[in-house]
Design a protein around this motif. Sequence first.
Motif, PDB file in Angstrom:
ATOM      1  N   THR A 165       0.829  -1.211   0.000  1.00 24.00           N
ATOM      2  CA  THR A 165       0.000   0.000   0.000  1.00 24.00           C
ATOM      3  C   THR A 165       0.861   1.258   0.000  1.00 24.00           C
ATOM      4  N   ILE A 166       1.934   1.247   0.799  1.00 22.14           N
ATOM      5  CA  ILE A 166       2.837   2.413   0.837  1.00 22.14           C
ATOM      6  C   ILE A 166       3.481   2.633  -0.517  1.00 22.14           C
ATOM      7  N   ASP A 167       3.958   1.545  -1.151  1.00 22.07           N
ATOM      8  CA  ASP A 167       4.600   1.678  -2.467  1.00 22.07           C
ATOM      9  C   ASP A 167       3.610   2.196  -3.507  1.00 22.07           C
ATOM     10  N   GLU A 168       2.385   1.681  -3.468  1.00 19.47           N
ATOM     11  CA  GLU A 168       1.380   2.121  -4.436  1.00 19.47           C
ATOM     12  C   GLU A 168       1.001   3.580  -4.225  1.00 19.47           C
ATOM     13  N   ASP A 169       0.820   3.982  -2.946  1.00 25.15           N
ATOM     14  CA  ASP A 169       0.492   5.389  -2.664  1.00 25.15           C
ATOM     15  C   ASP A 169       1.634   6.307  -3.053  1.00 25.15           C
ATOM     16  N   THR A 170       2.867   5.866  -2.841  1.00 18.49           N
ATOM     17  CA  THR A 170       4.033   6.685  -3.206  1.00 18.49           C
ATOM     18  C   THR A 170       4.087   6.897  -4.716  1.00 18.49           C
ATOM     19  N   LYS A 171       3.812   5.831  -5.461  1.00 20.56           N
ATOM     20  CA  LYS A 171       3.806   5.946  -6.922  1.00 20.56           C
ATOM     21  C   LYS A 171       2.695   6.886  -7.388  1.00 20.56           C
ATOM     22  N   THR A 172       1.511   6.737  -6.803  1.00 13.63           N
ATOM     23  CA  THR A 172       0.388   7.611  -7.171  1.00 13.63           C
ATOM     24  C   THR A 172       0.694   9.064  -6.814  1.00 13.63           C
ATOM     25  N   LEU A 173       1.331   9.275  -5.661  1.00 11.28           N
ATOM     26  CA  LEU A 173       1.681  10.634  -5.250  1.00 11.28           C
ATOM     27  C   LEU A 173       2.651  11.279  -6.238  1.00 11.28           C
ATOM     28  N   GLU A 174       3.622  10.517  -6.695  1.00 11.02           N
ATOM     29  CA  GLU A 174       4.569  11.062  -7.670  1.00 11.02           C
ATOM     30  C   GLU A 174       3.854  11.449  -8.962  1.00 11.02           C
ATOM     31  N   GLU A 175       2.898  10.624  -9.401  1.00 12.20           N
ATOM     32  CA  GLU A 175       2.154  10.946 -10.623  1.00 12.20           C
ATOM     33  C   GLU A 175       1.317  12.201 -10.443  1.00 12.20           C
ATOM     34  N   GLU A 176       0.670  12.337  -9.302  1.00 11.76           N
ATOM     35  CA  GLU A 176      -0.149  13.521  -9.056  1.00 11.76           C
ATOM     36  C   GLU A 176       0.712  14.781  -8.978  1.00 11.76           C
ATOM     37  N   GLU A 177       1.856  14.682  -8.302  1.00 16.95           N
ATOM     38  CA  GLU A 177       2.740  15.848  -8.198  1.00 16.95           C
ATOM     39  C   GLU A 177       3.311  16.233  -9.556  1.00 16.95           C
ATOM     40  N   ASN A 178       3.653  15.243 -10.365  1.00 15.30           N
ATOM     41  CA  ASN A 178       4.155  15.554 -11.714  1.00 15.30           C
ATOM     42  C   ASN A 178       3.066  16.219 -12.552  1.00 15.30           C
ATOM     43  N   GLU A 179       1.838  15.754 -12.404  1.00 14.07           N
ATOM     44  CA  GLU A 179       0.734  16.365 -13.138  1.00 14.07           C
ATOM     45  C   GLU A 179       0.497  17.799 -12.663  1.00 14.07           C
ATOM     46  N   GLN A 180       0.659  18.011 -11.351  1.00 13.60           N
ATOM     47  CA  GLN A 180       0.487  19.354 -10.809  1.00 13.60           C
ATOM     48  C   GLN A 180       1.557  20.302 -11.338  1.00 13.60           C
ATOM     49  N   LYS A 181       2.775  19.792 -11.516  1.00 13.21           N
ATOM     50  CA  LYS A 181       3.879  20.639 -11.984  1.00 13.21           C
ATOM     51  C   LYS A 181       3.727  21.024 -13.451  1.00 13.21           C
ATOM     52  N   LYS A 182       2.882  20.301 -14.173  1.00 11.66           N
ATOM     53  CA  LYS A 182       2.714  20.615 -15.592  1.00 11.66           C
ATOM     54  C   LYS A 182       1.960  21.920 -15.810  1.00 11.66           C
TER      55      LYS A 182
END
Length: 493
Positions: A165-182
Amino acid sequence: MPLNYSKWDQLELSDDSDIEGHPNVDKKSLIRWKQRDIHEKREQRKFRIQTLRAQIACNNVLLPRIHSIHSTLTSPDLDKPRTVYFNSLVEQLEKNPSKECPPGNDPNNRDHTYDGMILSLLQQVGQTARIAVKEAGVTDNQREERLGKALADGMAEHAVKLKETIDEDTKTLEEEENEQKKHITSEDMHDGFANKYVPPKPEPAPLPIAAKLDKTSKPKTKTTTTEIEVINAPKQEESTDEEEELDDDIANLTPSLEAFSRIPLKAFEQSFRFIQEHRDVVVPGASDSLLGAAFKAQYDNKPKYAKQCVHQSLLLQYGDKLGVDGLGVFFKKMIAGDKRAEMVFMDDVEKTYAHLAGRVKLSQEEQKQGGRETIMLASENEGDITFNVPSGPPPAELVLGEGMEELDIEEVRKALQLRWEIFAGLPEPLQKALQTEELVAVNKVLGDMEVSEAEEILERLDMAGIIPFSESGVRDETPAGRAAAAAASSEVD
């Protein structure tokens, strides 16, 4: 140097440049809907990022605890059965849970705390293990071993799931942050070369003790006052209000000085860094306040902390004596390891502390010689203090005094009953002393009591009218009451 305009490609515009019109909808409504859609998606993304960060932080706290429980259950050095350890852990979390919880959660809600989450997991694992062992039809001889193994396997399974769960949430968080930076939003816009004047921070105010120590024009005086009261403490000299306030200011440290006084001896680099971060430490009166705290600590039998306060006080004194940037010069020598300078400073610390310890010891001896504070009864005239000691509860027959015939006889009875109950609740030595109606005997018993206890008892005696008795027309017709009234009238005659 060529200018880079590629960052403007990340702008998320909400105007009508990319909106296709519709014959049945006006252009302005389409633009507003587009704007609202952009803002809603932006807020949803921010909320998801905050939620994921909170979940990851919470799970990172729980995972090591789950691993620890599993390691203990599988350890060959466990000195008791695994089921006993598991049940004791559940019982401990139920009876004495910690209120530590993730930020923003309610610590009074056990389900929101770390211990509450672990307890819920243990109860779930325990129930699953018991059901599995029961369905397997294990014999009683093997039940303990199989149940312990099922508990350990259950904890291991949940540890693996939580890690995934931690690994999956970490991956999702990185995707959301990258999308936010766009996308560049107004929150990402900052002033580039704006020239804004920021006034310097004001100098910290001196401590109250500094102003009072500077009053050299007014000599310090002590006055002795003697007051004649019914209740008298031992006579002692009372300082002026100014001196009492001075003692209070010395004993109390500001939060910054309190933290500064806790720094260990010879930790010069740590002290210098603390001073740089807290300007309110180097103010007039700080050194004197630290010496006052050292005196109080030594008086409270805390010699280690007292010496730390002396050490920190002398640091400030040395920096003040060395003139401009005196602290910088002093700490430069100490941090560089100048043995001679350090030896001189530490010798001064030891001498100052020894002198302070001697003063405290002398003060304690003087206090012991002065005896403890007691409460005594006294008056200007020997006959001013009278006694009206009941010998029992109010009798069946009560006679009211002259002019008091309109009083309710039941109210009078209640008052006399209250006086008897208060007298019966007094310590037995004091009851016997009061029955003698001798002031010396009463004072002897009061002198053996603590001040707070004696004051409380005297308030009760005064409320009951036993000492002093204020004649109000109500007479006690018990034998003791008649005798007391006769004695009082003969003295008046």
